[in-house]
Motif scaffolding. Structure first.
Motif, PDB file in Angstrom:
ATOM      1  N   THR A   1     -20.130  79.626  45.334  1.00 20.53           N
ATOM      2  CA  THR A   1     -20.154  80.976  44.920  1.00 20.53           C
ATOM      3  C   THR A   1     -21.241  81.939  45.842  1.00 20.53           C
ATOM      4  O   THR A   1     -21.043  83.212  45.088  1.00 20.53           O
ATOM      5  CB  THR A   1     -21.934  80.756  44.249  1.00 20.53           C
ATOM      6  OG1 THR A   1     -23.001  80.483  45.153  1.00 20.53           O
ATOM      7  CG2 THR A   1     -22.100  79.509  42.970  1.00 20.53           C
TER       8      THR A   1
ATOM      9  N   THR B   1     -14.226  83.912  47.142  1.00 18.36           N
ATOM     10  CA  THR B   1     -12.790  82.903  46.194  1.00 18.36           C
ATOM     11  C   THR B   1     -12.420  83.006  46.981  1.00 18.36           C
ATOM     12  O   THR B   1     -12.424  83.286  48.184  1.00 18.36           O
ATOM     13  CB  THR B   1     -12.833  84.631  45.373  1.00 18.36           C
ATOM     14  OG1 THR B   1     -12.535  85.766  46.045  1.00 18.36           O
ATOM     15  CG2 THR B   1     -13.528  83.899  44.295  1.00 18.36           C
TER      16      THR B   1
ATOM     17  N   ILE C   1     -16.768  85.957  41.438  1.00 17.47           N
ATOM     18  CA  ILE C   1     -17.461  86.023  42.354  1.00 17.47           C
ATOM     19  C   ILE C   1     -18.340  87.128  42.800  1.00 17.47           C
ATOM     20  O   ILE C   1     -19.380  87.184  43.487  1.00 17.47           O
ATOM     21  CB  ILE C   1     -17.692  84.292  42.805  1.00 17.47           C
ATOM     22  CG1 ILE C   1     -17.316  83.373  42.735  1.00 17.47           C
ATOM     23  CG2 ILE C   1     -18.107  84.678  44.295  1.00 17.47           C
ATOM     24  CD1 ILE C   1     -16.369  81.969  43.797  1.00 17.47           C
TER      25      ILE C   1
ATOM     26  N   PRO D   1     -13.070  79.745  43.414  1.00 16.18           N
ATOM     27  CA  PRO D   1     -13.408  79.589  44.440  1.00 16.18           C
ATOM     28  C   PRO D   1     -13.363  78.897  45.471  1.00 16.18           C
ATOM     29  O   PRO D   1     -12.215  78.313  45.600  1.00 16.18           O
ATOM     30  CB  PRO D   1     -14.427  78.477  43.478  1.00 16.18           C
ATOM     31  CG  PRO D   1     -13.940  77.860  42.312  1.00 16.18           C
ATOM     32  CD  PRO D   1     -12.970  78.210  41.963  1.00 16.18           C
TER      33      PRO D   1
END
Length: 479
Positions: free
Chosen positions: A156, A159, A100, A150
Motif C-alpha cells: 500500500t 506502485t 496508491i 502495486p
C-alpha cells in the motif's frame, strides 16, 4: 481536531486561523519528541522539507497550509485506511480511482498535453475538444499500468512506477554508478522475488523517456568549429578545420564521437511547468539563462570542463522560481576545455527552440480549464560571472574597455573633489546603438584552430555578434 481554519482566506487577520496554527504546532511539537525541526505543510514545501518550528509557523501565515493535507499523518495523526473488498480489486492491479500514490496526476497531465487535439494555426483561441482517452500510445499505456500496479501483492506504499522513480532519484542524488544500480536491482530481485522490478538500469531509464525526460546527443567538432547538426548532420569531418568526427575506442573495434553535446528539449518541460503550477497568464513564459563552467574532477592534472546551460522560469512565485527543482537544464557542454567565445556554436539548438517558442509557440493543455492554447516563451536576460558574461554577450571583459559604462573618474581620480556631481549621467546605450556597433564587426569564424585576430578601433571591445541577437526581440530588451 477542528480543521475548518485551513480554508480561511484572510490568514493574517482572522483569529480563528491563528488559533488553528497554534493548535497544529502544539500537536506537531508533541509528535516531534523533542526534535527542533518538523515537516513544513505549506503550499510550497508540501511536507518535503524539515524546518524549524518558528519558520514553519511563518510559512503557514505567509503561504498558507496545503489544503489537500487533511490527514496530518506527518504530525501525529493516524492515517485512515480504506477497506476494499476482494470483489472490487483484481489480481494485481488497483481500481482506477484508488491509486496508491499521486503519480497519476503527473500521468494525467502528460496524457492531456500529448493527446488533446490542438489547432495548427497560430491562434490563442481555446479549443474544448474532449481528450481521446481510447487512443493512448503504447508507452503511455505501459506507464499508466505501472502507476496502478502495486509493487507486490498487498503493498500500500508504492506502485511499480513510483518505486522505480524513487530509486532513480536516489541514484542521482547519491552519485551511484550504473554498475552499482544494477547490482542493487539483482540483490532486490533475489531477496524479494515477488517484487516487480526492472532487469537493469537501461530498462529503468526507459521510464524517463516515457515521462519526457530524455535528451538528444549532438556531435560537435573537437575544435568547437561547428555542430554536426541539421545541414552538417551527415558529415564525417569538420569543413572548417578538417578534424574527424570520430575516434576509435580503446579496443579499436568501433568508432565513437569525439565530442558530444547534450540538448534537453524545452517543449515538454515548459508544457509540464504550466500544467503543474497553473500560471494565471500562460500565454507568455519569461525565462532567464545562466551558464558557467566547472571542473568535475578535483585533480587539475586531468583537465576537463562541463558547462551546463540553465533556464529559470520567472512565471513562478518568487519563493519558487529560484529553487533548483524548477530549473530547466537545456544544454550540457562537456569537453577537455571550456568553449569560451565559441559557446555560440553550442547554443544553436537552444536558440532555435527559443525562436520557435517566440514565433509559433507550442500547443499546451491547461489542466485547470480543460483548454488548449499556444504557449509562447521569451528570454529576458542572462546572469553570469564576468568571464562567462564576456563569452555570452560578445563584449570582452578584458582590457581598458572591459566595463561598458565608462566614467572619466575611473582613470582620473584627482578630478574628484569630494563634492556632489551635478552633471548629466552618461547616456544609456540602447539596442539600436549596439546593433550599429555590431555592424562594424567582420565575419567571425568559430573554432579553437582559428588564429586570433586583433580588434579594430571601430569594433571597440566586441569580439562577435552574440547568437542571441538572432532572437527578434533581443535588441529591444533594456538589459
Amino acid at each position: 481536531m477542528d480543521k475548518s481554519w485551513m480554508n480561511e482566506a484572510d490568514r493574517l487577520l482572522l483569529p480563528i486561523y491563528a488559533e488553528g496554527v497554534k493548535n497544529f504546532l502544539t500537536q506537531a511539537r508533541r509528535h516531534a519528541c523533542g526534535r527542533d525541526r518538523i515537516r513544513c505543510p505549506c503550499h510550497t514545501c508540501l511536507n518535503n522539507l524539515w524546518l524549524p518550528t518558528n519558520e514553519v509557523e511563518s510559512y503557514l501565515f505567509i503561504k498558507g497550509i496545503n489544503l489537500n493535507y487533511t490527514e496530518w499523518i506527518f504530525h501525529g495523526e493516524e492515517e485512515t485506511t480504506l477497506n476494499v473488498s476482494d470483489d472490487d480489486v483484481g489480481d494485481d492491479v488497483l481500481p482506477e480511482d484508488d491509486y496508491i500514490d499521486d503519480m497519476q496526476h503527473m500521468l494525467d497531465d502528460i496524457r492531456s498535453g500529448t493527446f488533446v487535439h490542438v489547432p495548427e494555426d497560430n491562434t490563442t483561441t481555446p479549443n474544448r475538444s474532449p481528450i481521446p482517452k481510447d487512443s493512448p500510445s503504447t508507452t503511455f499505456e505501459k506507464l499508466l499500468e505501472d502507476a496502478r500496479r502495486p509493487l507486490f501483492e498487498g503493498c500500500t506504499e508504492f506502485t511499480k512506477l513510483s518505486f522505480i522513480v524513487k530509486l532513480l532519484h536516489i541514484k542521482s542524488i547519491g552519485g551511484w554508478s550504473i554498475k552499482s544500480f544494477d547490482m542493487l536491482l539483482d540483490l532486490l530481485r533475489s531477496s524479494f522475488p515477488d517484487v516487480l522490478l526492472p532487469q537493469s538500469y537501461e530498462e529503468s531509464k526507459s521510464l524517463e523517456r516515457g515521462l519526457g525526460f530524455n535528451y538528444n546527443k549532438i556531435h560537435a567538432c573537437p575544435n568547437d568549429c561547428i555542430l554536426f547538426w541539421k545541414e552538417n548532420a551527415a558529415l564525417n569531418e569538420c569543413p572548417v578545420c578538417k578534424a574527424s568526427r570520430w575516434i576509435p575506442n580503446m579496443h579499436g573495434s568501433r568508432i565513437i564521437p569525439q565530442k558530444v553535446l547534450r540538448h534537453f528539449s524545452l517543449k515538454s518541460r515548459l508544457q509540464r511547468l504550466f500544467m503543474s503550477t497553473k500560471i494565471a497568464d500562460p500565454r507568455n513564459v519569461r525565462l532567464r539563462l545562466a551558464s558557467d563552467g566547472f571542473t568535475p574532477f578535483n585533480n587539475l592534472a586531468k583537465p576537463h570542463s562541463i558547462w551546463p546551460v540553465i533556464l529559470v522560469p520567472y512565471n513562478l512565485p518568487p519563493w519558487s522560481c529560484m529553487k533548483d527543482q524548477f530549473f530547466i537544464t537545456s544544454l550540457i557542454i562537456p569537453g577537455p576545455r571550456s568553449p569560451g567565445n565559441d559557446i555560440d556554436v553550442y547554443l544553436q539548438p537552444l536558440v532555435d527552440e527559443l525562436l520557435g517558442f517566440w514565433e509559433n509557440g507550442v500547443p499546451t493543455y491547461d489542466a485547470s480549464t480543460k483548454e488548449t492554447f499556444r504557449l509562447h516563451a521569451a528570454l529576458l536576460w542572462t546572469i553570469n560571472d564576468s568571464p562567462a558574461y564576456g563569452n555570452l554577450s560578445g563584449w570582452s571583459t578584458k582590457g581598458k574597455l572591459a566595463c561598458p559604462t565608462y566614467h572619466m573618474w575611473r582613470r582620473r581620480k584627482w578630478l574628484f573633489n569630494g563634492k556632489e556631481d551635478h552633471h548629466m549621467p552618461p547616456r544609456d546605450i540602447g539596442g539600436y546603438d549596439i546593433l550599429t556597433q555590431l555592424q562594424m564587426i567582420e565575419d567571425v569564424m568559430f573554432g579553437k584552430c582559428r588564429r586570433k585576430r586583433k580588434c579594430t578601433a571601430e569594433e571597440l571591445n566586441w569580439t562577435k555578434s552574440s547568437i542571441f541577437f538572432t532572437l527578434p526581440y533581443w535588441s529591444t530588451l533594456r538589459l
